[in-house]
Design a protein around this motif. Sequence first.
Motif, PDB file in Angstrom:
ATOM      1  N   GLY A 161       0.812  -1.210   0.000  1.00  0.00           N
ATOM      2  CA  GLY A 161       0.000   0.000   0.000  1.00  0.00           C
ATOM      3  C   GLY A 161       0.847   1.262   0.000  1.00  0.00           C
ATOM      4  N   SER A 162       1.905   1.271   0.803  1.00  0.00           N
ATOM      5  CA  SER A 162       2.794   2.436   0.836  1.00  0.00           C
ATOM      6  C   SER A 162       3.488   2.627  -0.507  1.00  0.00           C
ATOM      7  N   ALA A 163       3.913   1.527  -1.141  1.00  0.00           N
ATOM      8  CA  ALA A 163       4.596   1.620  -2.435  1.00  0.00           C
ATOM      9  C   ALA A 163       3.658   2.163  -3.518  1.00  0.00           C
ATOM     10  N   VAL A 164       2.411   1.720  -3.524  1.00  0.00           N
ATOM     11  CA  VAL A 164       1.459   2.229  -4.513  1.00  0.00           C
ATOM     12  C   VAL A 164       1.181   3.704  -4.253  1.00  0.00           C
ATOM     13  N   GLY A 165       1.094   4.096  -2.970  1.00  0.00           N
ATOM     14  CA  GLY A 165       0.902   5.506  -2.654  1.00  0.00           C
ATOM     15  C   GLY A 165       2.055   6.365  -3.158  1.00  0.00           C
ATOM     16  N   VAL A 166       3.277   5.880  -3.029  1.00  0.00           N
ATOM     17  CA  VAL A 166       4.440   6.612  -3.544  1.00  0.00           C
ATOM     18  C   VAL A 166       4.376   6.707  -5.069  1.00  0.00           C
ATOM     19  N   GLU A 167       3.932   5.621  -5.704  1.00  0.00           N
ATOM     20  CA  GLU A 167       3.815   5.638  -7.164  1.00  0.00           C
ATOM     21  C   GLU A 167       2.788   6.671  -7.620  1.00  0.00           C
ATOM     22  N   VAL A 168       1.642   6.753  -6.926  1.00  0.00           N
ATOM     23  CA  VAL A 168       0.640   7.770  -7.268  1.00  0.00           C
ATOM     24  C   VAL A 168       1.206   9.164  -7.034  1.00  0.00           C
ATOM     25  N   TRP A 169       1.963   9.334  -5.965  1.00  0.00           N
ATOM     26  CA  TRP A 169       2.607  10.619  -5.667  1.00  0.00           C
ATOM     27  C   TRP A 169       3.534  11.043  -6.812  1.00  0.00           C
ATOM     28  N   LEU A 170       4.326  10.106  -7.315  1.00  0.00           N
ATOM     29  CA  LEU A 170       5.286  10.443  -8.367  1.00  0.00           C
ATOM     30  C   LEU A 170       4.610  10.670  -9.713  1.00  0.00           C
ATOM     31  N   ARG A 171       3.560   9.925 -10.007  1.00  0.00           N
ATOM     32  CA  ARG A 171       2.919  10.024 -11.314  1.00  0.00           C
ATOM     33  C   ARG A 171       1.926  11.173 -11.390  1.00  0.00           C
ATOM     34  N   MET A 172       1.177  11.420 -10.319  1.00  0.00           N
ATOM     35  CA  MET A 172       0.064  12.364 -10.374  1.00  0.00           C
ATOM     36  C   MET A 172       0.276  13.609  -9.518  1.00  0.00           C
ATOM     37  N   GLY A 173       1.364  13.649  -8.769  1.00  0.00           N
ATOM     38  CA  GLY A 173       1.635  14.840  -7.980  1.00  0.00           C
ATOM     39  C   GLY A 173       1.474  14.594  -6.489  1.00  0.00           C
ATOM     40  N   PRO A 174       2.032  15.502  -5.673  1.00  0.00           N
ATOM     41  CA  PRO A 174       1.991  15.312  -4.217  1.00  0.00           C
ATOM     42  C   PRO A 174       0.577  15.295  -3.648  1.00  0.00           C
TER      43      PRO A 174
END
Length: 482
Positions: A161-174
């Motif tokens: 879950g944390s890894a997917v959250g980081v991926e969304v952060w990097l792809r779609m913004g903070p």
Amino acid sequence: APQGWREPWAAAAVAAVEAAQAQAWDRAREQAQKLSERPWALGPLDSEDAARRAGALAGDAGLVGAAEPQRVPDLQEEVWSALLAARKGGPHRRAAAYPQSDPFFRGSYFQRVASSAAGVDWYFMSCVITLIIVVDLAVLQLLPDTSRTNMMLLFFWLLVGSAVGVEVWLRMGPEDGARWMEGYILEVLFSVDRVFVIYLIFAALNTPRRLMTRALFLVLLGSMATRWLFVLGLAPALERLRVVPYAIGIWLVYCGTHLLGPRPMAGCAGRPPAVERAAAARCCCGDDGQAAAAAAAAVAAAASAREGDCAGMAQQGYSWGEAPMHDVTQSSVVCALRWLLGGRLGEFYDEESEGMFSTVRRKLVINLLCVAVLCALASELFLSLDVALVKLELLNNPFLDFTSAVIASFTVRAIYFVVRDVFNLHSLSHRTLGIVLLFLGAEMLVARVVYVNAAISAGVSSAMLASAAVCSSLLSGSSAKG
């Protein structure tokens, strides 16, 4: 955009990007408001989201050298405040904003879901979810079902879950990344009710341990489908049925008080006659007469052994919820289905094929695994409605809402296995479960008029379980010394 709206929409988009370039975020929001006022657009409630996306597009195009640096700390504080202040079972303002005449599955819902993220983000997240499901089926479900393995799997899914959250952060913004993590944590906080109710269902139906993995995987897939329907508009439609939370609350209070009261020893009363047990054995074995006779003899011998053990187990302090086995065919759910389905209900678990349907005398019947899965899916449908409405109010983004719910469903399943191991390892009585269900049911009944904090509710329920486990360990240790 339709032909008549393309030029005004393009002008407003250019103005929004220019405002974002100058970091005039209020002006960018005004221009984004014009974008969202078009009849084919998302609607006025999504203006802030449209403003964020206009700014993000400007940043992606290189028009803005750096995103708002002061926005990230403010966003973190905002997310934590929302998590700590999330209300459980209360009225939901965002759901009430849907007009009463809006039909479920109207085209605007599909358009809103599709436009909540870029197409490449939907494709990428679909591949991630598919990969997770394949790994779960091919590897993780084959691991030994031990308490250590289940604890390690819980940490694994938290890391995923944390890894997917980081991926969304990097792809779609903070901001989108923080909102995604907010939705993920909300799913975990609001999952307490579902975990204990599913534990109650499997305990009441005496589901074999080896079938729980398959049953919960089917429930997980059903939960994904349910959450997809929620983001398409089913959640606001069900929220108008104000009687649902009260009905669930009354049922939880009834189950809690029922478990707290004195119960007769399981297996000592209320069993079906030997003829019905032999018929159940024939259901398991099909038309093979010798196998059916052997199974009937084994069932009868086990029943006689349980009769001989009843007095001894009662002297040792066992009660209904702690018995090694109980007669599931006398439960209210099975009795109701027996009256409804008649011969189409097979009152047994098919542990050989691990299927939900079996063939008995050339007739297709549903077995008890199907009953357990259907009951768990019904609990998922109604108990996950609250968190879906909260996320609709806080996130207001179907992509972040749905994908965080899907990833969190694996974590919730791991939490269930850990809770089950706590009950089994520490020999917790049914009264512990009864106290927790009574507490959760009382919350549902008063949540409309009393502010119930979701984080505090999850903490209190976890503290109840942990306190019962510690007391049980201390008592067992003192009795062993004595």
